[in-house]
Design a protein around this motif. Structure first.
Motif, PDB file in Angstrom:
ATOM      1  N   SER A  18       0.856  -1.187   0.000  1.00 46.13           N
ATOM      2  CA  SER A  18       0.000   0.000   0.000  1.00 46.13           C
ATOM      3  C   SER A  18       0.891   1.234   0.000  1.00 46.13           C
ATOM      4  CB  SER A  18      -0.925   0.014   1.225  1.00 46.13           C
ATOM      5  OG  SER A  18      -0.171  -0.036   2.417  1.00 46.13           O
ATOM      6  N   LYS A  19       0.403   2.275  -0.616  1.00 47.17           N
ATOM      7  CA  LYS A  19       1.177   3.507  -0.689  1.00 47.17           C
ATOM      8  C   LYS A  19       1.327   4.115   0.703  1.00 47.17           C
ATOM      9  CE  LYS A  19       1.568   7.846  -3.255  1.00 47.17           C
ATOM     10  NZ  LYS A  19       1.006   8.659  -4.346  1.00 47.17           N
ATOM     11  N   PHE A  20       2.546   4.521   1.024  1.00 50.12           N
ATOM     12  CA  PHE A  20       2.799   5.191   2.301  1.00 50.12           C
ATOM     13  C   PHE A  20       3.046   6.665   1.999  1.00 50.12           C
ATOM     14  CE2 PHE A  20       5.468   6.716   5.751  1.00 50.12           C
ATOM     15  CZ  PHE A  20       4.728   6.314   6.846  1.00 50.12           C
ATOM     16  N   GLN A  21       2.232   7.524   2.546  1.00 51.40           N
ATOM     17  CA  GLN A  21       2.253   8.944   2.182  1.00 51.40           C
ATOM     18  C   GLN A  21       2.700   9.794   3.365  1.00 51.40           C
ATOM     19  OE1 GLN A  21       1.407  10.271  -1.099  1.00 51.40           O
ATOM     20  NE2 GLN A  21       2.669  11.813  -0.081  1.00 51.40           N
ATOM     21  N   PRO A  22       3.985  10.139   3.455  1.00 49.82           N
ATOM     22  CA  PRO A  22       4.431  11.044   4.523  1.00 49.82           C
ATOM     23  C   PRO A  22       4.055  12.488   4.188  1.00 49.82           C
ATOM     24  CG  PRO A  22       6.279  10.481   3.108  1.00 49.82           C
ATOM     25  CD  PRO A  22       5.094   9.705   2.600  1.00 49.82           C
ATOM     26  N   ASP A  27      18.351   9.693   3.862  1.00 55.33           N
ATOM     27  CA  ASP A  27      17.078   9.914   3.175  1.00 55.33           C
ATOM     28  C   ASP A  27      15.998   9.875   4.248  1.00 55.33           C
ATOM     29  OD1 ASP A  27      17.534   9.629   0.023  1.00 55.33           O
ATOM     30  OD2 ASP A  27      18.890   8.269   1.059  1.00 55.33           O
ATOM     31  N   LEU A  28      15.123  10.884   4.264  1.00 53.97           N
ATOM     32  CA  LEU A  28      14.193  11.046   5.369  1.00 53.97           C
ATOM     33  C   LEU A  28      12.762  11.220   4.879  1.00 53.97           C
ATOM     34  CD1 LEU A  28      16.162  13.803   7.342  1.00 53.97           C
ATOM     35  CD2 LEU A  28      16.273  11.335   7.730  1.00 53.97           C
ATOM     36  N   ALA A  29      11.830  10.930   5.761  1.00 50.07           N
ATOM     37  CA  ALA A  29      10.430  11.283   5.557  1.00 50.07           C
ATOM     38  C   ALA A  29       9.779  11.413   6.924  1.00 50.07           C
ATOM     39  CB  ALA A  29       9.710  10.238   4.709  1.00 50.07           C
ATOM     40  N   GLY A  30       8.793  12.312   7.032  1.00 51.13           N
ATOM     41  CA  GLY A  30       8.166  12.539   8.323  1.00 51.13           C
ATOM     42  C   GLY A  30       6.658  12.676   8.227  1.00 51.13           C
ATOM     43  N   LEU A  31       6.000  12.353   9.311  1.00 49.82           N
ATOM     44  CA  LEU A  31       4.564  12.587   9.452  1.00 49.82           C
ATOM     45  C   LEU A  31       4.381  13.775  10.368  1.00 49.82           C
ATOM     46  CD1 LEU A  31       3.199   8.934   9.924  1.00 49.82           C
ATOM     47  CD2 LEU A  31       2.954  10.399   7.906  1.00 49.82           C
ATOM     48  N   GLY A  32       3.654  14.775   9.895  1.00 48.80           N
ATOM     49  CA  GLY A  32       3.485  15.997  10.676  1.00 48.80           C
ATOM     50  C   GLY A  32       4.720  16.877  10.552  1.00 48.80           C
ATOM     51  N   GLU A  33       4.514  18.159  10.308  1.00 41.93           N
ATOM     52  CA  GLU A  33       5.637  19.080  10.141  1.00 41.93           C
ATOM     53  C   GLU A  33       6.049  19.668  11.485  1.00 41.93           C
ATOM     54  OE1 GLU A  33       6.015  21.743   6.940  1.00 41.93           O
ATOM     55  OE2 GLU A  33       4.348  20.867   5.823  1.00 41.93           O
ATOM     56  N   PRO A  34       7.351  19.975  11.649  1.00 43.18           N
ATOM     57  CA  PRO A  34       7.799  20.653  12.873  1.00 43.18           C
ATOM     58  C   PRO A  34       7.103  22.004  13.025  1.00 43.18           C
ATOM     59  CG  PRO A  34       9.669  19.834  11.592  1.00 43.18           C
ATOM     60  CD  PRO A  34       8.464  19.692  10.726  1.00 43.18           C
ATOM     61  N   SER A  35       6.863  22.400  14.256  1.00 49.50           N
ATOM     62  CA  SER A  35       6.214  23.700  14.475  1.00 49.50           C
ATOM     63  C   SER A  35       7.138  24.846  14.089  1.00 49.50           C
ATOM     64  CB  SER A  35       5.807  23.836  15.949  1.00 49.50           C
ATOM     65  OG  SER A  35       6.942  23.670  16.792  1.00 49.50           O
ATOM     66  N   ASN A  36       8.430  24.609  14.174  1.00 48.61           N
ATOM     67  CA  ASN A  36       9.414  25.630  13.801  1.00 48.61           C
ATOM     68  C   ASN A  36      10.554  24.945  13.050  1.00 48.61           C
ATOM     69  OD1 ASN A  36      11.736  27.430  13.886  1.00 48.61           O
ATOM     70  ND2 ASN A  36      10.560  28.653  15.357  1.00 48.61           N
ATOM     71  N   TRP A  37      10.594  25.109  11.726  1.00 48.79           N
ATOM     72  CA  TRP A  37      11.591  24.433  10.908  1.00 48.79           C
ATOM     73  C   TRP A  37      13.009  24.905  11.256  1.00 48.79           C
ATOM     74  CZ3 TRP A  37      11.813  20.209   8.110  1.00 48.79           C
ATOM     75  CH2 TRP A  37      10.633  19.660   7.591  1.00 48.79           C
ATOM     76  N   ASP A  38      13.171  26.195  11.565  1.00 49.25           N
ATOM     77  CA  ASP A  38      14.505  26.713  11.872  1.00 49.25           C
ATOM     78  C   ASP A  38      15.086  26.033  13.119  1.00 49.25           C
ATOM     79  OD1 ASP A  38      14.154  28.361   9.734  1.00 49.25           O
ATOM     80  OD2 ASP A  38      14.028  30.220  10.874  1.00 49.25           O
ATOM     81  N   GLU A  39      14.254  25.921  14.162  1.00 47.79           N
ATOM     82  CA  GLU A  39      14.716  25.269  15.380  1.00 47.79           C
ATOM     83  C   GLU A  39      15.002  23.787  15.127  1.00 47.79           C
ATOM     84  OE1 GLU A  39      11.902  25.889  18.478  1.00 47.79           O
ATOM     85  OE2 GLU A  39      12.247  28.065  18.605  1.00 47.79           O
ATOM     86  N   TYR A  40      14.148  23.192  14.329  1.00 46.85           N
ATOM     87  CA  TYR A  40      14.312  21.772  14.018  1.00 46.85           C
ATOM     88  C   TYR A  40      15.623  21.535  13.269  1.00 46.85           C
ATOM     89  CZ  TYR A  40      12.879  17.061  12.532  1.00 46.85           C
ATOM     90  OH  TYR A  40      12.791  15.712  12.326  1.00 46.85           O
ATOM     91  N   ALA A  41      15.905  22.383  12.280  1.00 49.70           N
ATOM     92  CA  ALA A  41      17.144  22.248  11.505  1.00 49.70           C
ATOM     93  C   ALA A  41      18.361  22.472  12.390  1.00 49.70           C
ATOM     94  CB  ALA A  41      17.139  23.231  10.339  1.00 49.70           C
TER      95      ALA A  41
END
Length: 887
Positions: free
Chosen positions: A694-698, A730-744
């Motif tokens: 089945s397709k996995f959709q991050p 190689d990465l994939a995630g479910l749900g985006e970080p609330s703050n991409w800058d802090e996450y990076a």
């Protein structure tokens, strides 16, 4: 003069000779040994890259008890005490050893002697059970002994070579090149029998994409065809074969209607009859088979169905004709010789009263196992049930490689006492160990190995032992001494073990057993060190090929043909699990990558776990190339990258075996594979597991570069590979970080942070510069198609500094100026990429494999990428409308 050592490659069962030369800077130069009869100087991509795998990264250097570092003597005391107490309290069968084809014969010998001859149980088995134990059964049923009758030279002597369940081009590349050269020189016909169209099909005159599991029916049909067309060697059969009439009768009953047979095997009738006719008319026919035959719930019968055809026609033990089982590991044969399998005693002896008494007397053992022990899958089931309470795992990773791996992990989790001795730390299996022991690895070990054609070679050490690491034979010896068996385990060097192994092979033999090294009795230490590669038997009656005289090791002295019939796999596709999953190796990686994964160039060819799926199947399931797909069986699941291709048939899938929890999120193939085994060999059904997809959709995809390993627990999908100067994720995630800058910043660490965001297209790009070089790069997007290629970014980590333009390029995700991007690496030996080959075709008119080789060197070393180059040329010329002949 440079310090040069002769040794052998630690990868596959070809057993290639290697010359190792130490350089002044401490590195080593690796070359093929031109004088070794297995390879004559050739090496595959993995062997060529051995020099890149010798560092101490991830090496286990100290013993540990419950995670705490201790001295080696303390750890060995605990191991000896716990195994002794467990055997005394619950009986010998409450303990077990699980060993490996990575061990040297001397390591294997000491382990087998301790557990069978002194603890008193045959609960020792090897991961070679997973690759060639069905061949052992087939040989013993037919020949009365586990004897490989043919040699590599037969590749050059045969007029027809039938490759059954063997992707020789990727799994045994040096042998593939020998066959390819023979084909070019003398017109050898090649038939490939494999459900997949693999790289080996590059040289196939005929490819039979047999339905998975139907080999017995295919070869029963061949036997019937041979009988109908008078191919029996009547004199040979009358004098040297038993069971012929029954075997032929079964074949006639099951496979006499070739139209029906072709339909059952999913093979075109014309192709089927062409194969049968070629086999009928070609005296010098060599049948080479490997895991595709062995890894089956009917593997033993598949082997005997092949052997039947050779015995019936008298095509065995002769130049250029016979059966040749190709082993997967560097010392799978050596393990068979010393008794590393649960159903063998030692020196190719079985559990007969005479052999038990003979070995007990020779070892002067206080007790000896009187019956076979648990085979691999059953062994870990016995652990799960609590019947085995202490297990010692040596140089292998069963939490990854065994079928139904989740159940194996639960078994280890509840086992009272688990010991793991290995050269690396942090394997999936090591997480369950009470005691961890650091073992020597390739370059530090000294002993012997035996390859597929029975050739014994020396492995020499050329490095000092790091930390507290010891050779496996020495670790086992010290434990045996601490258990009270000092006299029987007084070995001081591997030479002492080797000498005893030789003596046992000769003890009360007098030609009655195939395995005989009696001419080496009395060999001095200097002579041991100087052993040249040589095939056994090594006695007063040396043989290059067994059975040329028609004499076998059965009670009657005659070989047995067996009546075998097709049996359907226990688990077949259903509405819930409609597809059949096949598993296997890829070209540039080995087992669970603990060695090969250290080489950046080996990681550059196929850097992610993937699923081969036919375009029709992909369309049906709503999948397209580069999607992520969830694959689920009754036993477990995985998340993989989609590769649409016509190398598999509709309804059939393929997944590689190499990824584990140390280098990926959800890609352990053993978690999916069903635990059904062959009833005779105990070998698992690794080629036929019903699954669904089945397709996995991050929510987002990413590519991350870092000089240090990063914490991966926050990603739903990740896989790690090596490049020069950095790790690539190689990465994939479910749900985006609330703050991409802090996450990076959290992922990439300290330094000058560069960033770019495209909110509309949901792109995020970050780079951390430290000391004027990148220390981390993160590129994410909602769409996997927007993720850039990796090689030019990884190349910046290998520079001494980066320019302002190159910094900007990291944020634009495009290389500076007219940088010619390599693309995905095709030729690992010379680091040549897809785009380079495509440019050579389009711009330079190089439209043959030979022309590409002359222009770029790609494909001119081990040759295992030549089939891929050929496909690239075909695709490019078809797309452009170029009608030139493609070589």
């Amino acid at each position: 003069m440079a310090d040069q050592k002769r040794t052998t490659c630690p990868y596959c069962g070809v057993g290639c000779g290697v010359l190792v030369t130490k350089q002044e800077d401490g590195s080593v130069q690796i070359k093929g040994d031109p004088d070794h009869p297995a390879n004559f100087g050739k090496l595959c991509s993995k062997g060529s890259a051995l020099g890149e795998t010798l560092g101490l990264e991830n090496r286990l250097l100290e013993p540990k008890i419950e995670g705490q570092t201790v001295k080696m003597d303390e750890a060995l005391n605990v191991v000896a005490q716990r195994f002794k107490e467990t055997a005394e309290k619950y009986g010998p069968d409450s303990v077990a050893f699980y060993v490996s084809g990575q061990l040297l014969s001397e390591d294997y010998y000491v382990a087998n002697k301790l557990i069978k001859g002194f603890i008193g149980t045959a609960n020792i088995d090897t991961n070679s059970r997973l690759c060639m134990s069905s061949s052992v059964v087939g040989h013993k049923r037919a020949f009365g002994s586990d004897t490989v009758p043919q040699t590599y030279e037969d590749l050059e002597k045969a007029d027809l070579v039938v490759l059954v369940g063997s992707n020789l081009a990727w799994c045994h590349p040096v042998l593939f090149q020998r066959l390819k050269a023979a084909q070019k020189e003398r017109g050898t016909k090649v038939v490939v029998i494999d459900p997949r169209r693999t790289a080996t099909c590059e040289i196939a005159d005929l490819h039979l994409a047999v339905k998975p599991g139907y080999d017995v029916l295919l070869f029963n049909g061949l036997l019937n065809y041979l009988a109908q067309n008078g191919a029996q060697d009547s004199v040979y059969v009358d004098n040297h074969i038993e069971g012929c009439e029954q075997a032929v009768a079964m074949a006639a009953e099951q496979a006499s209607d070739y139209q029906v047979l072709a339909r059952q095997c999913d093979i075109a009738l014309a192709d089927l009859m062409t194969f049968y006719d070629w086999f009928l008319k070609t005296e010098k026919t060599l049948s080479m088979y490997s895991q595709g035959v062995n890894q089956s719930s009917q593997g033993s019968d598949k082997v005997n169905s092949i052997l039947n055809c050779h015995l019936y026609t008298g095509r065995i033990g002769k130049e250029g004709c016979g059966p040749l089982s190709v082993t997967g590991q560097p010392n799978a044969m050596g393990g068979r010789e010393v008794g590393g399998l649960a159903n063998m005693l030692a020196a190719h002896m079985d559990f007969t009263p005479e052999a038990i008494s003979r070995v007990k007397t020779f070892w002067d053992s206080p007790t000896i196992a009187g019956k076979p022990g648990h085979k691999a899958v059953d062994m870990f089931e016995a652990v799960h049930k609590g019947e085995i309470k202490a297990i010692w795992i040596m140089a292998t990773n069963p939490a990854v490689s065994l079928p139904d791996a989740n159940r194996v992990r639960k078994a280890l989790e509840t086992c009272e006492f688990v010991v793991v001795s290995d050269c690396v730390q942090n394997t999936d299996t090591m997480a369950y160990a009470n005691v961890v022991l650091p073992a020597a690895t390739w370059g530090e070990r000294n002993g012997t190995v035996t390859n597929t054609e029975r050739c014994i070679s020396r492995q020499h050490s050329f490095k000092e032992l790091p930390g507290e690491a010891l050779p496996d034979w020495k670790i086992i010896t010290r434990v045996a001494q601490k258990m009270g068996f000092e006299k029987a385990f007084s070995y001081e060097t591997s030479y002492d073990v080797f000498a005893e192994h030789v003596a046992l092979s000769a003890y009360e033999n007098e030609g009655t057993r195939d395995f005989d090294l009696s001419s080496w009795q009395g060999l001095s230490r200097e002579e041991f060190d100087a052993i040249e590669p040589i095939k056994w038997p090594i006695n007063n009656n040396p043989k290059d090929r067994f059975f040329a005289d028609g004499k076998f090791y059965t009670a009657s002295g005659k070989a047995n043909m067996l009546a075998v019939d097709l049996k359907a796999p226990k688990h077949t596709p259903t509405a819930k699990y409609p597809y059949v999953l096949n598993t296997g190796r890829i070209r540039d990686q080995w087992h669970t990558m603990t060695r090969s994964g250290l080489s950046p160039r080996l990681s550059s060819h196929l850097h992610e776990p993937y699923l081969d799926i036919h375009p029709d199947t992909a369309l049906k399931e709503g999948l397209k190339k580069q999607d992520l797909v969830k694959v689920e069986s009754k036993w477990g699941e995985a998340i993989l990258r989609v590769k649409t291709c016509d190398t598999v048939k509709p309804g059939e899938l393929f997944m590689p075996m190499h990824w584990n929890d140390e280098n990926s999120a959800h890609a352990v193939v053993g978690r999916l594979v069903n635990p059904v085994t062959d009833p005779f060999s105990g070998q698992p059904e690794s080629k036929h597991t019903p699954v669904n997809v089945s397709k996995f959709q991050p929510d987002w995809h990413g590519l991350l570069f870092s000089r240090e390993k990063i914490e991966t627990s926050g990603f739903v999908y990740w896989t790690r590979s090596r490049s020069n100067g950095c790790y690539v994720y190689d990465l994939a995630g479910l749900g985006e970080p609330s703050n991409w800058d802090e996450y990076a910043s959290f992922l990439l660490g300290e330094g000058e942070l560069l960033s770019m965001e495209d909110k509309k297209r949901k792109h995020h790009r970050y780079a951390v510069i430290k000391d004027n070089v990148p220390s981390g790069v993160l590129i994410t997007s909602e769409n996997q198609g927007n993720i850039p290629t990796r090689n030019w970014i990884a190349g910046l980590f290998d520079q001494s500094e980066v320019s302002m333009e190159e910094r900007i390029s990291l944020l634009s995700a495009k290389p500076v100026g007219d940088v010619a991007e390599k693309g995905a690496i095709v030729c690992s030996c010379f680091n040549i990429g897809l785009f380079q080959i495509q440019r050579a075709i389009a711009d330079e008119g190089k439209v043959s494999v030979e022309a590409i080789g002359q222009h770029l060197k790609a494909g001119t070393n081990c040759g295992s990428c030549q089939s891929e180059i050929k496909d690239i040329i075909a695709q490019a010329t078809t797309t452009s409308g170029d009608k030139k002949q493609v070589a």
